[in-house]
Design an enzyme around this catalytic site. Structure first.
Site, PDB file in Angstrom:
ATOM      1  N   SER A 298      27.400 -30.622  10.908  1.00  0.00           N
ATOM      2  CA  SER A 298      27.717 -30.615   9.481  1.00  0.00           C
ATOM      3  C   SER A 298      27.537 -29.233   8.875  1.00  0.00           C
ATOM      4  O   SER A 298      28.356 -28.784   8.064  1.00  0.00           O
ATOM      5  CB  SER A 298      26.833 -31.624   8.744  1.00  0.00           C
ATOM      6  OG  SER A 298      27.114 -32.934   9.170  1.00  0.00           O
TER       7      SER A 298
ATOM      8  N   HIS B 134      27.343 -42.026   9.408  1.00  0.00           N
ATOM      9  CA  HIS B 134      26.376 -41.324  10.244  1.00  0.00           C
ATOM     10  C   HIS B 134      25.542 -42.384  10.948  1.00  0.00           C
ATOM     11  O   HIS B 134      25.094 -43.337  10.320  1.00  0.00           O
ATOM     12  CB  HIS B 134      25.481 -40.424   9.383  1.00  0.00           C
ATOM     13  CG  HIS B 134      24.688 -39.419  10.175  1.00  0.00           C
ATOM     14  ND1 HIS B 134      23.758 -39.784  11.128  1.00  0.00           N
ATOM     15  CD2 HIS B 134      24.687 -38.060  10.150  1.00  0.00           C
ATOM     16  CE1 HIS B 134      23.231 -38.690  11.651  1.00  0.00           C
ATOM     17  NE2 HIS B 134      23.767 -37.632  11.081  1.00  0.00           N
TER      18      HIS B 134
ATOM     19  N   ASP C  95      33.729 -32.651   7.958  1.00  0.00           N
ATOM     20  CA  ASP C  95      32.907 -31.555   8.481  1.00  0.00           C
ATOM     21  C   ASP C  95      33.142 -31.378   9.982  1.00  0.00           C
ATOM     22  O   ASP C  95      33.202 -30.272  10.490  1.00  0.00           O
ATOM     23  CB  ASP C  95      31.425 -31.778   8.171  1.00  0.00           C
ATOM     24  CG  ASP C  95      30.892 -33.131   8.655  1.00  0.00           C
ATOM     25  OD1 ASP C  95      31.678 -33.937   9.193  1.00  0.00           O
ATOM     26  OD2 ASP C  95      29.682 -33.384   8.479  1.00  0.00           O
TER      27      ASP C  95
END
Length: 653
Positions: free
Chosen positions: A335, A453, A507
């Protein structure tokens, strides 16, 4: 267990360490064999298995030598009759600590490979800085693995401790003459094991990269050695790119800036070698606001129109309303690497992202540097705690004047391991943007999502699940997409929509893996610019995350000095493009579909990427010297700019 007296006499004070060496070789070879069997198809396809196993023993000897070096250097002080009791118990503790390191890291290796498709490396170390987030993730998503790993480690250590209690009790000192004759020889053997070569430089993990598959190369070595070498390498971040080679500064700068979109740029300040005047392609009486939505782990593998799983229906609808980049590529796999590329336009290196490095915590360029000088309210909005990955420090020191994270969010509906859900995040973002609009302040907000995530926690009842069980990447992406769609639909109804530019970009991908030397297909990400008066368009050439910042400034109607080296697609959206990718220790420059890949300690290789087949084909012919130098310059430039602290505006100290 009875220890043969002949062995006691032969090895004397080194008896425990001889047993440690044999056990390390046994444990590491067994682990490697199991991993080879698990990844059998890729191992066999990559090369000669016997050679790889033998090279693995060589790597194991390096690790063992490194662990033995400290007690051997202390031996003249402790390994004699007067202090032998201290030596016995120090050796016992040191042996058990080494075995604990080996066992635990090797036991945790399969799960790391499942996530990152490579043995534990520097990421293993970096995550240890955030025990709260990491432990919560492990407990929620990998509880069985965590408990099993601890249990296996504890059981093996208990058994080995019983063995070493007997070994420790029987170890005896050498006579003084024997010790002083043997000690230099033992030290020389350990030194030879650590160096492992007679070449100019000692062995390192790059020496074992003998196949075209990055995972298989990592399997050849062992995980503790990989982690320890990563820890050692972190001391040399400022010059990390020199693992690929060196160029004179003037030649490096000339080659690194030799791109068509920089041909007309005038670099007049040698202290700020990339600073130049950026002229916006769109003239506006009042520059637009900017909102960047950085989507966690949203690779092209989740976007149907980019060849992925169809779990982003909202994004598929939105792509028809703005500039859709068909071949956007991330610069890395973390990230913070995506942040440095999107927000700072900064190129990747083998080092940590500049978000985490010490010399970039102040006076380092971000879009906030430009926009804060123009009177914009600049903010970072995140559902977790902004200290993670050093984001708070980096942003507050570099032009972002407001941080809105979990502690500032009023009554979030759902909080998981990584913070508030994406819906809560977007609720906070919508409230902030409305406040800025009401106060008639121009604004720039970076909104960073986190629901996609691991362990993939999100509220129940929001989406029709793509699959069972609930907590999978596909379901988390579908929820993140749902939350994004709600936010954009709400924003369209607000008074600031016509004055605001929105960028939606990932990202990085969820898991970067594959048998390719550089898994290019896992660097492919979606990117969409919409809002204000942006007309629909397809951007077909290869593009990099570092191209977004100059493109956004142009569309906002902002001209000025910047150090950005990326391409402004508002001025040319059809010429061939390029992308920069850092994958572990490999750096790749992709110009359209042709790649030049730099490897530490080894010659560069040339390859061609077939987009439709998602396949990287290595060329039998090496890239020419000119292309290698041009590629090398691209990775040396960011290290140079960081080291010299020369990536900022002229008005910044």
């Amino acid at each position: 267990m009875r220890v043969d007296p002949r062995l006691v006499r032969l090895f004397g004070p080194y008896l425990q360490y001889v047993v440690l060496l044999l056990l390390m070789l046994l444990l590491l070879s067994t682990s490697r064999g199991v991993l080879f069997i698990w990844q059998y198809d890729r191992v066999v396809a990559a090369g000669d298995t016997a050679t790889m196993l033998l090279q693995g023993i060589r790597a194991d000897l390096i690790l063992a030598g490194l662990w033995l070096s400290i007690p051997l250097l202390l031996a003249p002080l402790l390994a004699h009759q007067a202090s032998f009791t201290v030596w016995r118990y120090f050796s016992h503790g040191w042996v058990l600590l080494g075995l604990c390191l080996v066992i635990f890291i090797e036991v945790s290796t399969p799960q790391f490979i499942l996530q990152y498709d490579i043995r534990p490396n520097r990421l293993y170390i970096e995550y240890l800085k955030y025990p709260k987030e990491v432990f919560s993730t492990l407990w929620q998503g990998y509880r069985a693995m965590l408990l099993g790993g601890v249990a296996v480690t504890a059981l093996l250590l208990w058994l080995l401790n019983r063995v070493f209690i007997r070994v420790t009790a029987t170890a005896q000192p050498y006579p003084a003459k024997t010790f002083w004759l043997s000690w230099p020889l033992v030290l020389l053997l350990v030194f030879a094991a650590v160096r492992s070569t007679t070449e100019h430089r000692p062995a390192n993990p790059a020496l074992f990269a003998i196949t075209s598959d990055a995972l298989v190369n990592s399997l050849i070595i062992n995980s503790p050695y990989s982690v320890l070498y990563a820890l050692y390498s972190m001391k040399h971040e400022a010059r990390s790119s020199e693992i690929y080679g060196k160029l004179a500064d003037d030649e490096m700068l000339r080659l690194a800036l030799d791109w068509p979109w920089l041909k007309q740029a005038i670099f007049h300040d040698p202290e700020l070698p990339t600073l130049h005047q950026h002229e916006a392609s769109v003239q506006r009486d009042k520059p637009l606001n900017l909102v960047i939505i950085l989507q966690e782990s949203l690779g092209a593998t989740f976007v149907a129109s980019l060849g992925g799983v169809p779990v982003t229906p909202e994004l598929e609808k939105l792509k028809h309303d703005g500039w859709w980049f068909e071949q956007m590529y991330a610069t890395g796999t973390r990230s913070v690497r995506g942040i440095e590329a999107v927000i700072s336009g900064f190129m990747p290196t083998p080092a940590q992202s500049v978000v985490k490095l010490s010399l970039s915590q102040q006076h380092f360029y971000t879009l906030g540097s430009t926009l804060s000088q123009l009177g914009y309210n600049t903010s970072f909005i995140y559902g977790g705690e902004a200290h993670f990955d050093n984001m708070r420090s980096f942003f507050t020191g570099n032009g972002i004047n407001q941080i809105i994270d979990l502690p500032q969010m009023a009554n979030p509906v759902f909080v998981g391991s990584w913070g508030a859900s994406d819906e809560d995040l977007f609720t906070a973002a919508a409230s902030h943007l409305a406040d800025m609009h009401q106060q008639q302040k121009p604004f720039f907000s970076l909104v960073f999502t986190s629901s996609n995530h691991t362990p993939f926690e999100f509220p129940d009842g929001r989406i029709e699940l793509h699959e069972q069980p609930k907590q999978t990447a596909n379901n988390a992406v579908k929820y993140a997409d749902f939350a994004l769609g709600k936010f954009i639909a709400h924003a369209r109804q607000q008074g600031y929509w016509q004055d605001t530019l929105f960028l939606i970009v990932a990202d990085h991908d969820n898991r970067v893996y594959g048998s390719n030397l550089v898994p290019v297909e896992k660097f492919h990400i979606p990117a969409l610019i919409l809002g204000a008066d942006v007309a629909p368009k397809r951007i077909k050439p290869v593009a990099s995350q570092i191209d977004l910042a100059p493109t956004l400034l142009s569309l906002m109607g902002i001209s000025g000095q910047t150090p950005l080296t990326g391409r402004d697609f508002s001025k040319d959206d059809s010429s061939p493009g390029r992308a920069l990718m850092q994958f572990d220790q490999y750096f790749a420059l992709m110009e359209q579909q042709q790649l030049t890949i730099l490897r530490p300690g080894q010659p560069a290789v040339s390859a061609r990427y077939h987009l439709q087949q998602k396949q990287l084909v290595l060329s039998e012919q090496a890239p020419n010297a000119v292309q290698v130098k041009h590629t090398l310059a691209q990775v040396l430039l960011p290290s140079y700019l960081y080291r010299q602290q020369q990536y900022h505006l002229a008005s910044q100290p």
